[in-house]
Design a protein around this motif. Structure first.
Motif, PDB file in Angstrom:
ATOM      1  N   LEU A  86       0.824  -1.214   0.000  1.00  0.00           N
ATOM      2  CA  LEU A  86       0.000   0.000   0.000  1.00  0.00           C
ATOM      3  C   LEU A  86       0.854   1.257   0.000  1.00  0.00           C
ATOM      4  O   LEU A  86       0.486   2.260  -0.622  1.00  0.00           O
ATOM      5  N   VAL A  87       1.989   1.223   0.669  1.00  0.00           N
ATOM      6  CA  VAL A  87       2.903   2.371   0.628  1.00  0.00           C
ATOM      7  C   VAL A  87       3.406   2.579  -0.797  1.00  0.00           C
ATOM      8  O   VAL A  87       3.425   3.707  -1.305  1.00  0.00           O
ATOM      9  N   LEU A  88       3.798   1.497  -1.452  1.00  0.00           N
ATOM     10  CA  LEU A  88       4.303   1.612  -2.823  1.00  0.00           C
ATOM     11  C   LEU A  88       3.206   2.003  -3.812  1.00  0.00           C
ATOM     12  O   LEU A  88       3.467   2.721  -4.771  1.00  0.00           O
ATOM     13  N   SER A  89       1.988   1.533  -3.564  1.00  0.00           N
ATOM     14  CA  SER A  89       0.899   1.842  -4.498  1.00  0.00           C
ATOM     15  C   SER A  89       0.401   3.277  -4.380  1.00  0.00           C
ATOM     16  O   SER A  89      -0.320   3.761  -5.257  1.00  0.00           O
ATOM     17  N   LEU A  90       0.802   3.973  -3.313  1.00  0.00           N
ATOM     18  CA  LEU A  90       0.411   5.379  -3.186  1.00  0.00           C
ATOM     19  C   LEU A  90       0.988   6.222  -4.327  1.00  0.00           C
ATOM     20  O   LEU A  90       0.372   7.188  -4.759  1.00  0.00           O
ATOM     21  N   ALA A  91       2.166   5.817  -4.822  1.00  0.00           N
ATOM     22  CA  ALA A  91       2.767   6.550  -5.944  1.00  0.00           C
ATOM     23  C   ALA A  91       1.891   6.446  -7.193  1.00  0.00           C
ATOM     24  O   ALA A  91       1.671   7.445  -7.892  1.00  0.00           O
ATOM     25  N   LEU A  92       1.384   5.244  -7.482  1.00  0.00           N
ATOM     26  CA  LEU A  92       0.488   5.093  -8.635  1.00  0.00           C
ATOM     27  C   LEU A  92      -0.831   5.810  -8.412  1.00  0.00           C
ATOM     28  O   LEU A  92      -1.425   6.336  -9.353  1.00  0.00           O
ATOM     29  N   SER A  93      -1.283   5.846  -7.181  1.00  0.00           N
ATOM     30  CA  SER A  93      -2.515   6.552  -6.883  1.00  0.00           C
ATOM     31  C   SER A  93      -2.360   8.060  -7.117  1.00  0.00           C
ATOM     32  O   SER A  93      -3.257   8.707  -7.662  1.00  0.00           O
ATOM     33  N   ILE A  94      -1.203   8.597  -6.743  1.00  0.00           N
ATOM     34  CA  ILE A  94      -0.932  10.016  -7.019  1.00  0.00           C
ATOM     35  C   ILE A  94      -0.826  10.250  -8.526  1.00  0.00           C
ATOM     36  O   ILE A  94      -1.331  11.245  -9.049  1.00  0.00           O
ATOM     37  N   PHE A  95      -0.215   9.301  -9.230  1.00  0.00           N
ATOM     38  CA  PHE A  95      -0.115   9.398 -10.691  1.00  0.00           C
ATOM     39  C   PHE A  95      -1.501   9.435 -11.325  1.00  0.00           C
ATOM     40  O   PHE A  95      -1.735  10.181 -12.273  1.00  0.00           O
ATOM     41  N   HIS A  96      -2.442   8.664 -10.791  1.00  0.00           N
ATOM     42  CA  HIS A  96      -3.791   8.652 -11.344  1.00  0.00           C
ATOM     43  C   HIS A  96      -4.550   9.938 -11.031  1.00  0.00           C
ATOM     44  O   HIS A  96      -5.452  10.308 -11.772  1.00  0.00           O
ATOM     45  N   ILE A  97      -4.192  10.606  -9.941  1.00  0.00           N
ATOM     46  CA  ILE A  97      -4.819  11.904  -9.666  1.00  0.00           C
ATOM     47  C   ILE A  97      -4.347  12.922 -10.701  1.00  0.00           C
ATOM     48  O   ILE A  97      -5.128  13.709 -11.219  1.00  0.00           O
ATOM     49  N   LEU A  98      -3.053  12.879 -11.015  1.00  0.00           N
ATOM     50  CA  LEU A  98      -2.502  13.835 -11.970  1.00  0.00           C
ATOM     51  C   LEU A  98      -2.903  13.512 -13.404  1.00  0.00           C
ATOM     52  O   LEU A  98      -3.164  14.412 -14.199  1.00  0.00           O
ATOM     53  N   LYS A  99      -2.921  12.226 -13.740  1.00  0.00           N
ATOM     54  CA  LYS A  99      -3.256  11.813 -15.100  1.00  0.00           C
ATOM     55  C   LYS A  99      -4.357  10.765 -15.013  1.00  0.00           C
ATOM     56  O   LYS A  99      -4.099   9.577 -14.924  1.00  0.00           O
ATOM     57  N   SER A 100      -5.595  11.244 -15.050  1.00  0.00           N
ATOM     58  CA  SER A 100      -6.723  10.352 -14.780  1.00  0.00           C
ATOM     59  C   SER A 100      -7.076   9.441 -15.952  1.00  0.00           C
ATOM     60  O   SER A 100      -7.907   8.562 -15.808  1.00  0.00           O
ATOM     61  N   GLY A 101      -6.448   9.606 -17.097  1.00  0.00           N
ATOM     62  CA  GLY A 101      -6.762   8.772 -18.252  1.00  0.00           C
ATOM     63  C   GLY A 101      -5.852   7.575 -18.415  1.00  0.00           C
ATOM     64  O   GLY A 101      -5.912   6.890 -19.429  1.00  0.00           O
ATOM     65  N   ALA A 102      -5.015   7.270 -17.457  1.00  0.00           N
ATOM     66  CA  ALA A 102      -4.069   6.159 -17.575  1.00  0.00           C
ATOM     67  C   ALA A 102      -4.807   4.836 -17.434  1.00  0.00           C
ATOM     68  O   ALA A 102      -5.413   4.559 -16.408  1.00  0.00           O
ATOM     69  N   LYS A 103      -4.739   4.023 -18.501  1.00  0.00           N
ATOM     70  CA  LYS A 103      -5.438   2.739 -18.493  1.00  0.00           C
ATOM     71  C   LYS A 103      -4.543   1.597 -18.018  1.00  0.00           C
ATOM     72  O   LYS A 103      -4.959   0.760 -17.232  1.00  0.00           O
ATOM     73  N   VAL A 104      -3.329   1.562 -18.509  1.00  0.00           N
ATOM     74  CA  VAL A 104      -2.440   0.432 -18.234  1.00  0.00           C
ATOM     75  C   VAL A 104      -2.091   0.366 -16.755  1.00  0.00           C
ATOM     76  O   VAL A 104      -2.162  -0.702 -16.134  1.00  0.00           O
ATOM     77  N   THR A 105      -1.730   1.494 -16.180  1.00  0.00           N
ATOM     78  CA  THR A 105      -1.356   1.488 -14.761  1.00  0.00           C
ATOM     79  C   THR A 105      -2.550   1.171 -13.871  1.00  0.00           C
ATOM     80  O   THR A 105      -2.396   0.531 -12.828  1.00  0.00           O
ATOM     81  N   ARG A 106      -3.720   1.610 -14.272  1.00  0.00           N
ATOM     82  CA  ARG A 106      -4.913   1.296 -13.484  1.00  0.00           C
ATOM     83  C   ARG A 106      -5.228  -0.199 -13.560  1.00  0.00           C
ATOM     84  O   ARG A 106      -5.619  -0.815 -12.571  1.00  0.00           O
ATOM     85  N   THR A 107      -5.015  -0.802 -14.725  1.00  0.00           N
ATOM     86  CA  THR A 107      -5.215  -2.245 -14.871  1.00  0.00           C
ATOM     87  C   THR A 107      -4.200  -3.019 -14.038  1.00  0.00           C
ATOM     88  O   THR A 107      -4.544  -4.010 -13.380  1.00  0.00           O
ATOM     89  N   VAL A 108      -2.954  -2.571 -14.041  1.00  0.00           N
ATOM     90  CA  VAL A 108      -1.921  -3.215 -13.219  1.00  0.00           C
ATOM     91  C   VAL A 108      -2.274  -3.079 -11.744  1.00  0.00           C
ATOM     92  O   VAL A 108      -2.127  -4.037 -10.970  1.00  0.00           O
ATOM     93  N   LEU A 109      -2.759  -1.920 -11.356  1.00  0.00           N
ATOM     94  CA  LEU A 109      -3.121  -1.687  -9.959  1.00  0.00           C
ATOM     95  C   LEU A 109      -4.286  -2.579  -9.527  1.00  0.00           C
ATOM     96  O   LEU A 109      -4.275  -3.119  -8.411  1.00  0.00           O
ATOM     97  N   ILE A 110      -5.274  -2.770 -10.392  1.00  0.00           N
ATOM     98  CA  ILE A 110      -6.391  -3.666 -10.064  1.00  0.00           C
ATOM     99  C   ILE A 110      -5.891  -5.087  -9.877  1.00  0.00           C
ATOM    100  O   ILE A 110      -6.276  -5.780  -8.930  1.00  0.00           O
ATOM    101  N   THR A 111      -5.006  -5.533 -10.761  1.00  0.00           N
ATOM    102  CA  THR A 111      -4.467  -6.893 -10.668  1.00  0.00           C
ATOM    103  C   THR A 111      -3.676  -7.084  -9.375  1.00  0.00           C
ATOM    104  O   THR A 111      -3.863  -8.073  -8.653  1.00  0.00           O
ATOM    105  N   LEU A 112      -2.809  -6.134  -9.064  1.00  0.00           N
ATOM    106  CA  LEU A 112      -2.022  -6.235  -7.830  1.00  0.00           C
ATOM    107  C   LEU A 112      -2.904  -6.124  -6.588  1.00  0.00           C
ATOM    108  O   LEU A 112      -2.662  -6.802  -5.583  1.00  0.00           O
ATOM    109  N   ASP A 113      -3.934  -5.286  -6.647  1.00  0.00           N
ATOM    110  CA  ASP A 113      -4.869  -5.177  -5.526  1.00  0.00           C
ATOM    111  C   ASP A 113      -5.579  -6.508  -5.271  1.00  0.00           C
ATOM    112  O   ASP A 113      -5.782  -6.893  -4.118  1.00  0.00           O
ATOM    113  N   MET A 114      -5.925  -7.213  -6.339  1.00  0.00           N
ATOM    114  CA  MET A 114      -6.584  -8.518  -6.178  1.00  0.00           C
ATOM    115  C   MET A 114      -5.644  -9.538  -5.534  1.00  0.00           C
ATOM    116  O   MET A 114      -6.062 -10.316  -4.672  1.00  0.00           O
ATOM    117  N   ILE A 115      -4.390  -9.530  -5.946  1.00  0.00           N
ATOM    118  CA  ILE A 115      -3.414 -10.462  -5.376  1.00  0.00           C
ATOM    119  C   ILE A 115      -3.213 -10.170  -3.889  1.00  0.00           C
ATOM    120  O   ILE A 115      -3.217 -11.074  -3.047  1.00  0.00           O
TER     121      ILE A 115
END
Length: 185
Positions: A86-115
């Protein structure tokens, strides 16, 4: 005919506006990740610090610590790994706030969240089974209820489980919101 369709408010498929996911969902994602981090880190610390020594020595047990059972050790490791993720995923979460149209990183985040959700749920469920046995015991298996002697240990472990299950619920919400944000693209 095409003119009347446009006047009626219908938009053909090839001209449908593409909307980026709402920035509010990304901000909510960030806040929920912090809540899950606090919950799982608190659970790992509470379980790691749980120990209780009896003032007298019994024939079977004289102290209660989380290291006594491999299930509790797995619980602590699962919560610690989840907290680190969760600490590491905060960086991707901040990236999604800045660039809300990112599809690939959001898909990777969903997959890692499920694991991570699977890991955390397995650790919490296994520990919940042991805590239930500690509270109620099992006469058939000759497992005595030890929580009458180890009140503070059982209370701390039960509180740790509550924090972990809160983390599980928050991770489920994170996956749901990420899927909604991804479907809006």
């Amino acid at each position: 005919m095409k003119e009347s369709a446009k006047e009626a408010g219908e938009v053909p498929n090839d001209e449908a506006p593409k909307t980026a996911p709402n920035r509010g969902i990304s901000i909510l994602d960030f806040i929920l990740r912090i809540i899950a981090l606090i919950s799982t880190l608190g659970s790992a610390i509470a379980m790691g610090k749980s120990n209780n020594k009896l003032p007298f020595f019994t024939r079977f047990i004289s102290k209660g610590e989380y290291q006594d059972l491999p299930t509790f050790m797995f619980f602590v490791v699962a919560n610690s790994i989840t907290s680190a993720y969760l600490v590491l995923s905060l960086a991707l979460s901040i990236f999604h706030i800045l660039k809300s149209g990112a599809k690939v990183t959001r898909t990777v985040l969903i997959t890692l969240d499920m694991i991570i959700l699977s890991l955390l749920m397995s650790g919490a469920s296994a520990a919940a089974a042991i805590v239930h046995l500690a509270h109620k015991g099992n006469v058939r298996a000759n497992w005595f209820a030890i929580c009458q002697e180890y009140n503070s240990f059982c209370d701390r472990v039960s509180g740790s489980l509550v924090g972990s299950f809160i983390g599980i619920l928050v991770l489920m919400l994170l996956i749901l919101f990420s899927a909604i944000a991804l479907s809006r693209q």
